[in-house]
Design an enzyme around this catalytic site. Structure first.
Site, PDB file in Angstrom:
ATOM      1  N   GLU A 115       0.792  -1.228   0.000  1.00  0.00           N
ATOM      2  CA  GLU A 115       0.000   0.000   0.000  1.00  0.00           C
ATOM      3  C   GLU A 115       0.825   1.280   0.000  1.00  0.00           C
ATOM      4  O   GLU A 115       0.257   2.369  -0.080  1.00  0.00           O
ATOM      5  CB  GLU A 115      -0.944   0.014   1.196  1.00  0.00           C
ATOM      6  N   TYR A 116       2.154   1.194   0.093  1.00  0.00           N
ATOM      7  CA  TYR A 116       2.950   2.415   0.153  1.00  0.00           C
ATOM      8  C   TYR A 116       2.767   3.275  -1.102  1.00  0.00           C
ATOM      9  O   TYR A 116       3.046   2.833  -2.221  1.00  0.00           O
ATOM     10  CB  TYR A 116       4.432   2.099   0.320  1.00  0.00           C
ATOM     11  N   ASN A 117       2.276   4.485  -0.881  1.00  0.00           N
ATOM     12  CA  ASN A 117       2.109   5.463  -1.955  1.00  0.00           C
ATOM     13  C   ASN A 117       1.323   4.897  -3.139  1.00  0.00           C
ATOM     14  O   ASN A 117       1.661   5.120  -4.296  1.00  0.00           O
ATOM     15  CB  ASN A 117       3.480   5.973  -2.420  1.00  0.00           C
TER      16      ASN A 117
END
Length: 353
Positions: A108-110
């Site tokens: 889910e990072y960025n």
């Protein structure tokens, strides 16, 4: 803890130091030194036995996995915040060339951009690194987790992960959600069965009791990621409550948030980056995730790692006492007491967004 021991006791701290020195290759005769008179020489001997070639970043065992990782782990969240793609890729290349062999990321990072950038940067370099990313089902079922695994592999341009962790176990009901039939832990097993993942673990930053709940299920985790810093010892302490359990079980501890998540104590002059990172690296951990978003930060952190020498128990106690007035109310660890550091998807799954 279930055995009734006080994790913050002198015995637990001694156990941590013994295990850390064992990692560094210290013999039993060296451990027999009087701590009051021989701590510095004891630690110096440990470092001399394990010191890498001049200019190298030290490596440590990743728990019982049989592999080693650099003591610095390159954080994927910060990588994805760099707007210029070529700059981000160049920064990752410089980190790998400098000796950082352990890479962090999460589905889910960025919005997936962190994994995409890392994947581009790893072309031709995949075999030089230990690659970790995280599943972000946040209590949803195995199907969601396995779909995310395929997306992560595609973005990272690889057919396997060295380490896949459950991301952000931060709510009281998260352990039950992840261990439900057909939940995230079943996905970890399935991914290993398919040969797409070598090792498995979980992460979180909220409360030691949640980590201990996850560990109480006796699941074969290889790693566990958690916040560790100079302030942690005085407030909801992962160092006192969780770290000894991990080392007793051979589960590799991975540190994060050594600068308290936003480096505010550094900005206010309470301590220096070197003091903050040296403290955490002096704990019996495998590696420290470091948020690196510029060449200046990369150079600073590499310099600290290359010149690292373990702090003595007295030095660590002194640093904890020095910051105690700022630590007891958790003002520099708001990721433990608020949800402002929690991911959007996790908050949505718990009805908080």
């Amino acid at each position: 803890m279930k055995d009734g021991k006080d994790p913050s006791s002198h015995c637990s701290r001694t156990l941590q130091r013994r295990q850390f020195l064992k990692i560094l290759g210290v013999t039993g005769s060296v451990l027999a030194l009087n701590p009051a008179s021989g701590t510095r020489s004891m630690l110096a001997t440990a470092v001399s036995h394990a010191r890498p070639a001049p200019g190298d970043i030290p490596k440590r065992p990743l728990g019982r996995t049989g592999i080693e990782v650099s003591v610095l782990c390159f954080g994927g969240a910060h990588l994805g915040r760099i707007q210029d793609e070529s700059e981000a890729v160049n920064l990752l290349h410089h980190a790998i060339d400098a000796g950082i062999t352990f890479l962090d990321n999460a589905w889910e990072y960025n919005g997936g951009r962190s994994e995409e950038l890392m994947g581009k940067g790893l072309q031709g370099r995949r075999q030089q690194v230990i690659l970790m990313t995280k599943l972000c089902s946040h209590g949803r079922d195995k199907k969601v987790a396995m779909r995310q695994l395929e997306e992560s592999l595609r973005r990272l341009k690889t057919d396997y992960l060295d380490l896949w962790q459950i991301h952000e176990v931060v709510y009281d009901d998260d352990p039950d959600r992840h261990f439900m039939p057909g939940g995230a832990t079943d996905a970890l097993f399935e991914a290993k069965r398919q040969g797409k993942v070598r090792f498995i673990g979980f992460t979180g930053h909220k409360h030691p009791k949640i980590h201990l709940d996850m560990l109480s299920r006796n699941f074969p985790f290889d790693t566990c990621q958690m916040p560790l810093n100079t302030f942690d010892g005085s407030y909801r302490s992962f160092e006192h409550d969780v770290l000894p359990v991990l080392n007793e079980r051979g589960i590799a501890p991975i540190g994060m948030k050594s600068l308290s998540g936003n480096a505010e104590p550094i900005k206010q002059g309470i301590l220096t980056p070197q003091e903050a990172m040296q403290y955490v690296l002096s704990l019996p951990i495998a590696s420290l995730v470091s948020g690196i978003d510029s060449h200046d930060v990369l150079k600073q952190n590499i310099t600290i790692a290359r010149h690292f020498s373990p702090m003595s128990t007295a030095q660590m106690d002194g640093l904890r006492k020095r910051v105690a007035a700022f630590a007891m109310d958790g003002r520099y660890e708001l990721f433990k007491s608020t949800n402002r550091y929690d991911g959007r998807i996790g908050k949505e799954q718990h009805g908080l967004a």
